[in-house]
Design a protein around this motif. Structure first.
Motif, PDB file in Angstrom:
ATOM      1  N   ARG A 194       0.739  -6.341  20.186  1.00  0.00           N
ATOM      2  CA  ARG A 194       0.553  -6.383  21.644  1.00  0.00           C
ATOM      3  C   ARG A 194       0.206  -4.988  22.140  1.00  0.00           C
ATOM      4  O   ARG A 194       0.899  -4.022  21.842  1.00  0.00           O
ATOM      5  CB  ARG A 194       1.827  -6.880  22.319  1.00  0.00           C
ATOM      6  CG  ARG A 194       2.182  -8.319  21.996  1.00  0.00           C
ATOM      7  CD  ARG A 194       3.579  -8.651  22.494  1.00  0.00           C
ATOM      8  NE  ARG A 194       3.675  -8.559  23.940  1.00  0.00           N
ATOM      9  CZ  ARG A 194       4.765  -8.126  24.573  1.00  0.00           C
ATOM     10  NH1 ARG A 194       5.813  -7.697  23.880  1.00  0.00           N
ATOM     11  NH2 ARG A 194       4.799  -8.101  25.894  1.00  0.00           N
TER      12      ARG A 194
ATOM     13  N   GLU B 288       7.010  -3.101  33.231  1.00  0.00           N
ATOM     14  CA  GLU B 288       6.344  -2.785  34.506  1.00  0.00           C
ATOM     15  C   GLU B 288       7.336  -2.557  35.626  1.00  0.00           C
ATOM     16  O   GLU B 288       7.177  -1.631  36.426  1.00  0.00           O
ATOM     17  CB  GLU B 288       5.374  -3.910  34.875  1.00  0.00           C
ATOM     18  CG  GLU B 288       4.540  -3.625  36.110  1.00  0.00           C
ATOM     19  CD  GLU B 288       3.489  -4.687  36.355  1.00  0.00           C
ATOM     20  OE1 GLU B 288       2.502  -4.390  37.051  1.00  0.00           O
ATOM     21  OE2 GLU B 288       3.647  -5.818  35.846  1.00  0.00           O
TER      22      GLU B 288
ATOM     23  N   LEU C 248       0.151  -3.095  25.468  1.00  0.00           N
ATOM     24  CA  LEU C 248       0.545  -3.114  26.882  1.00  0.00           C
ATOM     25  C   LEU C 248      -0.088  -1.913  27.572  1.00  0.00           C
ATOM     26  O   LEU C 248       0.011  -0.779  27.076  1.00  0.00           O
ATOM     27  CB  LEU C 248       2.067  -3.039  27.026  1.00  0.00           C
ATOM     28  CG  LEU C 248       2.910  -4.056  26.251  1.00  0.00           C
ATOM     29  CD1 LEU C 248       4.390  -3.879  26.597  1.00  0.00           C
ATOM     30  CD2 LEU C 248       2.467  -5.483  26.550  1.00  0.00           C
TER      31      LEU C 248
ATOM     32  N   SER D 245      -1.738  -3.983  35.166  1.00  0.00           N
ATOM     33  CA  SER D 245      -1.045  -4.093  33.877  1.00  0.00           C
ATOM     34  C   SER D 245      -1.737  -5.143  33.024  1.00  0.00           C
ATOM     35  O   SER D 245      -2.384  -6.050  33.538  1.00  0.00           O
ATOM     36  CB  SER D 245       0.427  -4.462  34.073  1.00  0.00           C
ATOM     37  OG  SER D 245       0.550  -5.727  34.698  1.00  0.00           O
ATOM     38  N   ARG D 246      -1.587  -5.011  31.688  1.00  0.00           N
ATOM     39  CA  ARG D 246      -2.184  -5.963  30.757  1.00  0.00           C
ATOM     40  C   ARG D 246      -1.254  -6.169  29.574  1.00  0.00           C
ATOM     41  O   ARG D 246      -0.504  -5.271  29.189  1.00  0.00           O
ATOM     42  CB  ARG D 246      -3.536  -5.466  30.208  1.00  0.00           C
ATOM     43  CG  ARG D 246      -4.587  -5.115  31.214  1.00  0.00           C
ATOM     44  CD  ARG D 246      -5.879  -4.761  30.489  1.00  0.00           C
ATOM     45  NE  ARG D 246      -6.865  -4.158  31.368  1.00  0.00           N
ATOM     46  CZ  ARG D 246      -7.005  -2.862  31.550  1.00  0.00           C
ATOM     47  NH1 ARG D 246      -6.209  -2.036  30.892  1.00  0.00           N
ATOM     48  NH2 ARG D 246      -7.921  -2.377  32.353  1.00  0.00           N
ATOM     49  N   ASP D 247      -1.323  -7.343  29.011  1.00  0.00           N
ATOM     50  CA  ASP D 247      -0.664  -7.641  27.742  1.00  0.00           C
ATOM     51  C   ASP D 247      -1.749  -8.224  26.848  1.00  0.00           C
ATOM     52  O   ASP D 247      -2.081  -9.403  26.928  1.00  0.00           O
ATOM     53  CB  ASP D 247       0.471  -8.649  27.948  1.00  0.00           C
ATOM     54  CG  ASP D 247       1.352  -8.793  26.715  1.00  0.00           C
ATOM     55  OD1 ASP D 247       0.886  -8.469  25.612  1.00  0.00           O
ATOM     56  OD2 ASP D 247       2.512  -9.243  26.856  1.00  0.00           O
ATOM     57  N   TYR D 248      -2.338  -7.363  26.005  1.00  0.00           N
ATOM     58  CA  TYR D 248      -3.582  -7.692  25.306  1.00  0.00           C
ATOM     59  C   TYR D 248      -3.331  -7.718  23.802  1.00  0.00           C
ATOM     60  O   TYR D 248      -2.888  -6.715  23.228  1.00  0.00           O
ATOM     61  CB  TYR D 248      -4.640  -6.631  25.647  1.00  0.00           C
ATOM     62  CG  TYR D 248      -6.070  -7.047  25.443  1.00  0.00           C
ATOM     63  CD1 TYR D 248      -6.829  -7.515  26.505  1.00  0.00           C
ATOM     64  CD2 TYR D 248      -6.669  -6.957  24.193  1.00  0.00           C
ATOM     65  CE1 TYR D 248      -8.160  -7.885  26.334  1.00  0.00           C
ATOM     66  CE2 TYR D 248      -7.995  -7.329  24.008  1.00  0.00           C
ATOM     67  CZ  TYR D 248      -8.732  -7.791  25.087  1.00  0.00           C
ATOM     68  OH  TYR D 248     -10.040  -8.156  24.901  1.00  0.00           O
TER      69      TYR D 248
ATOM     70  N   CYS E 167      -0.473   3.442  27.605  1.00  0.00           N
ATOM     71  CA  CYS E 167      -0.593   2.313  26.690  1.00  0.00           C
ATOM     72  C   CYS E 167       0.533   2.350  25.664  1.00  0.00           C
ATOM     73  O   CYS E 167       0.953   3.424  25.227  1.00  0.00           O
ATOM     74  CB  CYS E 167      -1.932   2.359  25.953  1.00  0.00           C
ATOM     75  SG  CYS E 167      -3.375   2.586  27.004  1.00  0.00           S
TER      76      CYS E 167
ATOM     77  N   SER F  61       9.146  -7.550  27.203  1.00  0.00           N
ATOM     78  CA  SER F  61       8.190  -8.308  28.013  1.00  0.00           C
ATOM     79  C   SER F  61       7.404  -7.358  28.901  1.00  0.00           C
ATOM     80  O   SER F  61       7.870  -6.266  29.243  1.00  0.00           O
ATOM     81  CB  SER F  61       8.923  -9.338  28.876  1.00  0.00           C
ATOM     82  OG  SER F  61       9.709  -8.686  29.874  1.00  0.00           O
ATOM     83  N   LEU F  62       6.189  -7.772  29.255  1.00  0.00           N
ATOM     84  CA  LEU F  62       5.352  -6.971  30.143  1.00  0.00           C
ATOM     85  C   LEU F  62       6.052  -6.730  31.475  1.00  0.00           C
ATOM     86  O   LEU F  62       6.037  -5.617  32.013  1.00  0.00           O
ATOM     87  CB  LEU F  62       4.015  -7.681  30.369  1.00  0.00           C
ATOM     88  CG  LEU F  62       3.025  -6.982  31.295  1.00  0.00           C
ATOM     89  CD1 LEU F  62       2.451  -5.737  30.641  1.00  0.00           C
ATOM     90  CD2 LEU F  62       1.885  -7.929  31.693  1.00  0.00           C
TER      91      LEU F  62
END
Length: 417
Positions: free
Chosen positions: A226, A252, A228, A209-212, A239, A247-248
């Motif tokens: 954001r 998730e 995700l 997972s990513r929060d970019y 995505c 929140s991530l």
């Protein structure tokens, strides 16, 4: 320059300070004197009221582009397929990639050069991906590389529900950086933005997972969103573009398994069509080696140089490698779109920088072809689509039009692409 090498330079426009240099196919770095000369001749021309855009030597082509009077990009290429068209597209993508990752404000108002150099390191993987050969064509077409999945309707329904539960309207399912399905609002983003997001996800190291943070070059170049991303299986990511919430961790732990576990088999099936971009059940003529189909209205494309399953490939096909096929199809697309099949936007202007070949002609070409000792290419334009085919050399020239028309109908009528 070494054969088949590319150098990309980024400098400040005001002082000519190098920000970075990326290369492909070369073990040597450019000396400071060469970098200074390349930038100096551009600055000299500018001071004399001359816009220097490109030049070429016996084996090297050089293109300059200035962005917002702040950033200068220079590319040198000794690749045989290099053209002003393709190199300009490269520079457009590179600058947009820089905006996507660090935002336009820091690029236009440079306050600290050393800090900017450090921040730009986050762009390197994405920028390098534009220099390398890969299984996508969106960098050249500015369209979104897509996949036709067997269970597209099921995946679309799942994505819409998942995105809504994640408090967003912008969601996308990707396989290898190609779009499988996306929400309606995702398709409303600028085509280049959708293309860049796919290339960004594909360029990043695999992660669950990513929060970019990302800046949309056209929609939001100064305010980040954001991005995700969640890896459903290796090679397939879902995505979501969103604001401060959710929140991530919440997405998730509470949403991913709930929505995506029931469709695990359709997700895995996306990997089986990733390289080919469409199911093996699609009937294609045996003489087709590669295909590029563009939906001009939706800015979507299907692209592959592996038109047939590996087990169906003949020994004669192996002699014409995948790298050679990619180069041949990209070169033909560049030739056709800049000379013979110019496309127009809604404002009546050409969407591509076209050459003056058609000056003096009373008609517009709708089809074109080339013949070489190793392959043949055929291109055609309809009201909504562009089709480019790469053929084996032994396919009769007179039959290419009929094959192209039949191929177009298969994708338009049977798959409504």
């Amino acid at each position: 320059m070494e054969e088949s090498s590319v150098f990309l330079l980024c400098l400040t426009a005001s002082s000519g300070v190098p920000l970075y240099c990326r290369s492909k196919g070369s073990t040597r770095q450019l000396t400071f004197s060469v970098i200074g000369s390349l930038n100096g001749v551009h600055m000299f021309a500018s001071n004399q009221g001359v816009l220097l855009t490109s030049t070429c030597t016996e084996n090297t082509r050089v293109v300059w582009r200035a962005f917002h009077d702040s950033i200068n990009l220079i590319v040198m290429s000794s690749e045989s397929s290099a053209s002003d068209f393709s190199l300009n597209r490269l520079l457009e993508n590179v600058f947009s990639a820089m905006v996507l990752v660090i935002g336009l404000e820091d690029l236009v108002n440079i306050k600290n050069v050393e800090r900017l150099k450090k921040d730009l390191r986050a762009c390197y993987r994405l920028i390098d991906s534009f220099l390398m050969e890969n299984e996508k064509m969106g960098d050249l077409t500015q369209c979104v590389d897509c996949i036709i999945a067997q269970d597209g309707a099921i995946l679309q329904e799942c994505l819409d529900s998942f995105t809504q539960a994640a408090e967003s309207n912008f969601g996308c399912l990707m396989a290898g950086g190609k779009v499988v399905v996306a929400t309606e609002k995702w398709w409303r983003l600028a085509p280049q933005e959708v293309m860049l997001l796919g290339w960004l996800v594909a360029s990043l190291a695999p992660h669950s997972s990513r929060d970019y943070p990302v800046y949309l070059p056209q929609g939001s170049p100064t305010v980040p969103h954001r991005l995700l991303t969640f890896q459903l299986v290796p090679g397939v990511d879902v995505c979501v573009l969103c604001g401060p919430n959710p929140s991530l961790q919440k997405v998730e732990t509470e949403l991913v398994e709930r929505f995506w576990k029931p469709v695990l088999d359709p997700i895995k099936s996306c990997l089986r069509v990733q390289l080919r971009s469409f199911p093996a059940s699609v009937p294609l003529h045996h003489g087709i080696l590669g295909i590029l189909l563009i939906n001009r209205d939706l800015s979507k494309s299907l692209y592959t140089v592996q038109a047939h399953p590996v087990q169906d490939m003949q020994k004669s096909d192996v002699k014409f490698s995948l790298e050679q096929r990619r180069s041949a199809l990209r070169s033909f697309y560049t030739l056709a779109i800049s000379r013979y099949l110019p496309t127009e936007r809604s404002d009546g202007k050409n969407a591509f920088p076209c050459e003056t070949f058609q000056a003096g002609f009373t008609h517009t070409a709708h089809q074109c072809y080339t013949v070489s000792s190793s392959h043949k290419c055929y291109g055609m334009k309809s009201e909504l689509h562009l089709l480019f085919l790469l053929f084996k050399q032994e396919v009769p020239t007179f039959s290419m039009r009929a094959i192209a028309n039949k191929t177009m109908q298969v994708f338009i009528k049977d798959f409504t692409f």
